[in-house]
Design an enzyme around this catalytic site. Sequence first.
Site, PDB file in Angstrom:
ATOM      1  N   HIS A  90     -10.502  -5.317  -3.349  1.00 49.89           N
ATOM      2  CA  HIS A  90      -9.167  -5.592  -2.827  1.00 49.89           C
ATOM      3  C   HIS A  90      -9.241  -6.032  -1.382  1.00 49.89           C
ATOM      4  O   HIS A  90     -10.114  -5.599  -0.624  1.00 49.89           O
ATOM      5  CB  HIS A  90      -8.251  -4.378  -2.959  1.00 49.89           C
ATOM      6  CG  HIS A  90      -8.842  -3.097  -2.448  1.00 49.89           C
ATOM      7  ND1 HIS A  90      -9.761  -2.362  -3.170  1.00 49.89           N
ATOM      8  CD2 HIS A  90      -8.648  -2.420  -1.298  1.00 49.89           C
ATOM      9  CE1 HIS A  90     -10.110  -1.288  -2.480  1.00 49.89           C
ATOM     10  NE2 HIS A  90      -9.453  -1.304  -1.331  1.00 49.89           N
ATOM     11  N   LEU A  91      -8.288  -6.858  -1.013  1.00 54.46           N
ATOM     12  CA  LEU A  91      -8.160  -7.365   0.355  1.00 54.46           C
ATOM     13  C   LEU A  91      -6.926  -6.713   0.968  1.00 54.46           C
ATOM     14  O   LEU A  91      -5.838  -6.766   0.390  1.00 54.46           O
ATOM     15  CB  LEU A  91      -8.002  -8.891   0.312  1.00 54.46           C
ATOM     16  CG  LEU A  91      -7.781  -9.623   1.623  1.00 54.46           C
ATOM     17  CD1 LEU A  91      -8.916  -9.376   2.608  1.00 54.46           C
ATOM     18  CD2 LEU A  91      -7.619 -11.123   1.359  1.00 54.46           C
ATOM     19  N   ASP A 140       0.843  -1.193   0.000  1.00 55.36           N
ATOM     20  CA  ASP A 140       0.000   0.000   0.000  1.00 55.36           C
ATOM     21  C   ASP A 140       0.886   1.254   0.000  1.00 55.36           C
ATOM     22  O   ASP A 140       1.882   1.329   0.712  1.00 55.36           O
ATOM     23  CB  ASP A 140      -0.910  -0.005   1.235  1.00 55.36           C
ATOM     24  CG  ASP A 140      -2.079   0.961   1.087  1.00 55.36           C
ATOM     25  OD1 ASP A 140      -3.218   0.500   0.995  1.00 55.36           O
ATOM     26  OD2 ASP A 140      -1.834   2.188   1.073  1.00 55.36           O
ATOM     27  N   ILE A 141       0.493   2.254  -0.783  1.00 55.43           N
ATOM     28  CA  ILE A 141       1.289   3.479  -0.904  1.00 55.43           C
ATOM     29  C   ILE A 141       1.223   4.320   0.380  1.00 55.43           C
ATOM     30  O   ILE A 141       2.116   5.139   0.627  1.00 55.43           O
ATOM     31  CB  ILE A 141       0.807   4.295  -2.124  1.00 55.43           C
ATOM     32  CG1 ILE A 141       1.873   5.237  -2.633  1.00 55.43           C
ATOM     33  CG2 ILE A 141      -0.490   5.043  -1.829  1.00 55.43           C
ATOM     34  CD1 ILE A 141       1.556   5.853  -3.989  1.00 55.43           C
TER      35      ILE A 141
HETATM   36  P1  5GP Z   1      -9.667   1.304   0.286  1.00 53.72           P
HETATM   37  O1  5GP Z   1      -9.713   2.572   1.088  1.00 53.72           O
HETATM   38  O2  5GP Z   1     -10.362   1.465  -1.054  1.00 53.72           O
HETATM   39  O3  5GP Z   1     -10.129   0.086   1.026  1.00 53.72           O
HETATM   40  O4  5GP Z   1      -8.157   1.027   0.004  1.00 53.72           O
HETATM   41  C1  5GP Z   1      -7.457   1.580  -1.055  1.00 53.72           C
HETATM   42  C2  5GP Z   1      -6.004   1.533  -0.678  1.00 53.72           C
HETATM   43  O5  5GP Z   1      -5.245   1.743  -1.849  1.00 53.72           O
HETATM   44  C3  5GP Z   1      -5.601   2.609   0.331  1.00 53.72           C
HETATM   45  O6  5GP Z   1      -5.072   1.995   1.481  1.00 53.72           O
HETATM   46  C4  5GP Z   1      -4.585   3.442  -0.431  1.00 53.72           C
HETATM   47  O7  5GP Z   1      -3.518   3.882   0.381  1.00 53.72           O
HETATM   48  C5  5GP Z   1      -4.119   2.488  -1.518  1.00 53.72           C
HETATM   49  N1  5GP Z   1      -3.683   3.161  -2.725  1.00 53.72           N
HETATM   50  C6  5GP Z   1      -4.349   4.178  -3.361  1.00 53.72           C
HETATM   51  N2  5GP Z   1      -3.668   4.545  -4.458  1.00 53.72           N
HETATM   52  C7  5GP Z   1      -2.565   3.762  -4.521  1.00 53.72           C
HETATM   53  C8  5GP Z   1      -1.479   3.687  -5.445  1.00 53.72           C
HETATM   54  O8  5GP Z   1      -1.387   4.412  -6.445  1.00 53.72           O
HETATM   55  N3  5GP Z   1      -0.527   2.752  -5.181  1.00 53.72           N
HETATM   56  C9  5GP Z   1      -0.590   1.914  -4.112  1.00 53.72           C
HETATM   57  N4  5GP Z   1       0.412   1.033  -3.941  1.00 53.72           N
HETATM   58  N5  5GP Z   1      -1.612   1.961  -3.222  1.00 53.72           N
HETATM   59  C10 5GP Z   1      -2.586   2.872  -3.420  1.00 53.72           C
END
Ligand code: 5GP
Length: 112
Positions: A98-99, A28-29
């Site tokens: 995503h998990l 995760d970024i």
């Molecule tokens: P959500 O909030 O949708 O469950 O999780 C999305 C996740 O994707 C977040 O934890 C966010 O930090 C990660 N994320 C968003 N954009 C990017 C990216 O460009 N690269 C990576 N490696 N992670 C990302």
Amino acid sequence: MTLFEKIANHEIPATILYEDAEIVAFRDINPQAPTHVIIIPRKPITSVNDLTPNDAELIGKLVLVARKLAIDLGINESGYRLVFNCGPDGGQTVDHLHLHLLGGRVMGWPPG
Ligand code: 5GP
């Protein structure tokens, strides 16, 4: 194409830890724990709401990849959390299923 499809296709850089024909896992970024990995199907399913019985094996594989990564990353014995955020109240920000694999620190409960 979703952001995560672009990562899976290596069009956007990410630290990829695992990939096969169906699944990709990358760091995760914006990590919320010392270990924070995102595990996705290559198939662009929007969220848990969009799963069908035909996806049962795929979802099982996502969890098994998480299990393998937990071992590889050395958090299987200390423990970890697996999370599918779904929709606005669930905190989902990327519309590609995503998990989350989170570990390396004690997780609070209930989640914030
Ligand atoms: P959500 O909030 O949708 O469950 O999780 C999305 C996740 O994707 C977040 O934890 C966010 O930090 C990660 N994320 C968003 N954009 C990017 C990216 O460009 N690269 C990576 N490696 N992670 C990302």
